[in-house]
Design an enzyme around this catalytic site. Structure first.
Site, short mmCIF file in Angstrom:
data_model
loop_
_atom_site.label_atom_id
_atom_site.label_comp_id
_atom_site.label_asym_id
_atom_site.label_seq_id
_atom_site.Cartn_x
_atom_site.Cartn_y
_atom_site.Cartn_z
N SER A 144 0.85 -1.19 0.00
CA SER A 144 0.00 0.00 0.00
C SER A 144 0.89 1.24 0.00
O SER A 144 2.03 1.18 0.49
CB SER A 144 -0.87 0.00 1.26
OG SER A 144 -1.52 1.25 1.41
N TYR A 156 -2.34 -0.33 10.50
CA TYR A 156 -2.33 -0.70 9.07
C TYR A 156 -1.01 -0.27 8.43
O TYR A 156 -0.36 -1.04 7.72
CB TYR A 156 -3.51 -0.02 8.38
CG TYR A 156 -3.65 -0.32 6.90
CD1 TYR A 156 -4.11 -1.57 6.47
CD2 TYR A 156 -3.32 0.62 5.93
CE1 TYR A 156 -4.24 -1.85 5.11
CE2 TYR A 156 -3.46 0.35 4.58
CZ TYR A 156 -3.92 -0.88 4.17
OH TYR A 156 -4.07 -1.16 2.83
N1 LIG Z 1 -8.54 -0.32 -1.88
C1 LIG Z 1 -7.47 0.44 -1.68
O1 LIG Z 1 -7.53 1.68 -1.84
C2 LIG Z 1 -6.16 -0.15 -1.24
C3 LIG Z 1 -5.06 0.70 -1.18
C4 LIG Z 1 -3.83 0.18 -0.82
C5 LIG Z 1 -3.70 -1.18 -0.54
N2 LIG Z 1 -4.78 -1.98 -0.59
C6 LIG Z 1 -4.56 -3.41 -0.30
O2 LIG Z 1 -5.03 -4.18 -1.40
C7 LIG Z 1 -5.49 -5.44 -0.94
C8 LIG Z 1 -6.92 -5.70 -1.41
O3 LIG Z 1 -7.71 -4.63 -0.93
P1 LIG Z 1 -9.21 -4.37 -1.41
O4 LIG Z 1 -9.38 -2.90 -1.43
O5 LIG Z 1 -9.54 -5.19 -2.61
O6 LIG Z 1 -9.96 -4.91 -0.10
P2 LIG Z 1 -11.42 -5.54 0.12
O7 LIG Z 1 -11.72 -5.34 1.56
O8 LIG Z 1 -12.37 -5.02 -0.88
O9 LIG Z 1 -11.16 -7.09 -0.17
C9 LIG Z 1 -10.29 -7.82 0.67
C10 LIG Z 1 -10.62 -9.29 0.56
O10 LIG Z 1 -9.75 -9.97 1.47
C11 LIG Z 1 -10.50 -10.92 2.18
N3 LIG Z 1 -9.89 -11.20 3.48
C12 LIG Z 1 -9.85 -10.40 4.58
N4 LIG Z 1 -9.25 -11.05 5.59
C13 LIG Z 1 -8.89 -12.27 5.10
C14 LIG Z 1 -8.24 -13.39 5.67
N5 LIG Z 1 -7.86 -13.41 6.95
N6 LIG Z 1 -8.03 -14.46 4.87
C15 LIG Z 1 -8.44 -14.47 3.59
N7 LIG Z 1 -9.07 -13.45 3.00
C16 LIG Z 1 -9.29 -12.36 3.76
C17 LIG Z 1 -11.90 -10.30 2.34
O11 LIG Z 1 -12.86 -11.30 2.60
C18 LIG Z 1 -12.06 -9.60 0.99
O12 LIG Z 1 -12.66 -10.45 0.03
C19 LIG Z 1 -5.34 -5.42 0.59
O13 LIG Z 1 -4.11 -6.02 0.95
C20 LIG Z 1 -5.30 -3.92 0.91
O14 LIG Z 1 -4.63 -3.65 2.11
C21 LIG Z 1 -6.01 -1.51 -0.93
#
Ligand SMILES: NC(=O)c1ccc[n+]([C@@H]2O[C@H](COP(=O)([O-])OP(=O)(O)OC[C@H]3O[C@@H](n4cnc5c(N)ncnc54)[C@H](O)[C@@H]3O)[C@@H](O)[C@H]2O)c1
Length: 260
Positions: A144, A156
């Site tokens: 991230s 985080y």
């Molecule tokens: N959306 C953003 O702006 C953003 C920015 C920077 C980084 N990220 C990172 O990108 C990745 C995906 O984020 P996203 O926005 O798609 O999130 P999201 O919350 O939409 O999806 C995350 C998925 O991970 C699953 N999950 C959560 N805990 C889990 C576990 N213990 N075991 C297995 N699955 C699990 C959830 O069920 C969900 O389907 C994450 O690592 C997040 O930190 C997201």
């Protein structure tokens, strides 16, 4: 035509049920990979329903339940993959959770919970699946911009900085096995995770983003696909921000904007 050559390759994606993980799954199947999509739910999440069917792509989709924080679950997954006679050519450590408490309010439990999923989950995945990977395999850890800067949610942020350390050690240690390890660092991407973000957060982030917009899940998935493909065969230990330039200017954007 350039081929991404994912045909015949098996890729495990964690947290694949929605958001970026579902988009990565869709694109990888479309590129011809056999994708083992995993998430917490027992049944295939609705977010994967739009994955192209094998009739319109060369790839395939298999869904398995997996909590990335559960070492036994990883070990079951590795045994199941072996029992299918497959090896793993790619792992996308995408599953992640956020935790928004600030410095003076964050508890040790807050830190432990995000660490367990965002850092230990990725370590467990690498440990469980490396034995079923051969030379040429590729691991992508989803970090991230929070891991590149001083983002305000402290647990985080600390977890994503830790994930960078894990990625670099993994690249170092797995290089001799010809397994590559890289990280992508998304900025503000439109997913269920950010859907509830306060308007002030969205506005302030856009003000720090040279491209002046949020990103889409497909834009992250495209970079993940590149890192899994042989097109990136000499790239390991790299970190690629997918953030519209948010992390690139070290705070100079407001200066530049003020002088326009
Ligand atoms: N959306 C953003 O702006 C953003 C920015 C920077 C980084 N990220 C990172 O990108 C990745 C995906 O984020 P996203 O926005 O798609 O999130 P999201 O919350 O939409 O999806 C995350 C998925 O991970 C699953 N999950 C959560 N805990 C889990 C576990 N213990 N075991 C297995 N699955 C699990 C959830 O069920 C969900 O389907 C994450 O690592 C997040 O930190 C997201």
């Amino acid at each position: 035509m350039v081929s991404l050559q994912l045909e015949g390759r098996t890729v495990v994606v964690t947290g694949a049920g929605q958001g970026q993980g579902a988009a990565e799954t869709r694109l990888l199947v479309d590129a011809g990979a056999r994708v083992i999509a995993t998430d917490l739910a027992a049944e295939m999440p609705a977010g994967l329903a739009s994955v192209p069917s094998p009739s319109v792509s060369n790839g395939a989709l298999v869904y398995r339940q997996l909590d990335v924080a559960d070492a036994a679950g990883w070990s079951d997954l590795a045994s199941w993959i072996r029992s299918q006679g497959w090896q793993v050519d790619g792992l996308v450590n995408n599953a992640g959770i956020t935790q928004r408490s600030r410095l003076l309010d964050a508890s040790v439990v807050d830190l432990q919970r995000v660490y367990e999923v965002n850092v230990a989950g990725s370590l467990l995945g690498i440990q469980a699946l490396t034995p079923v990977m051969g030379p040429g395999a590729s691991i992508v850890n989803v970090g991230s911009v929070a891991g590149l800067t001083a983002h305000y949610p402290v647990a985080y942020t600390a977890s994503k900085w830790a994930l960078r350390g894990l990625s670099q050690v993994a690249a170092l240690e797995l290089g001799p096995r010809e397994i590559r390890v890289n990280a992508v660092h998304p900025g503000f991407i439109e997913t269920p995770m950010t859907a509830g973000a306060r308007p002030e957060f969205r506005q302030a982030t856009l003000a720090e983003t040279p491209l002046g917009r949020t990103g889409s899940v497909e834009e992250v998935a495209a970079v993940v696909l590149f890192l899994l493909s042989p097109l990136s065969s000499f790239v390991t230990g790299a970190e690629i921000p997918v953030d519209g330039g948010q992390s690139s200017h070290g705070g100079a954007k407001s200066v530049s904007d003020a002088l326009r």
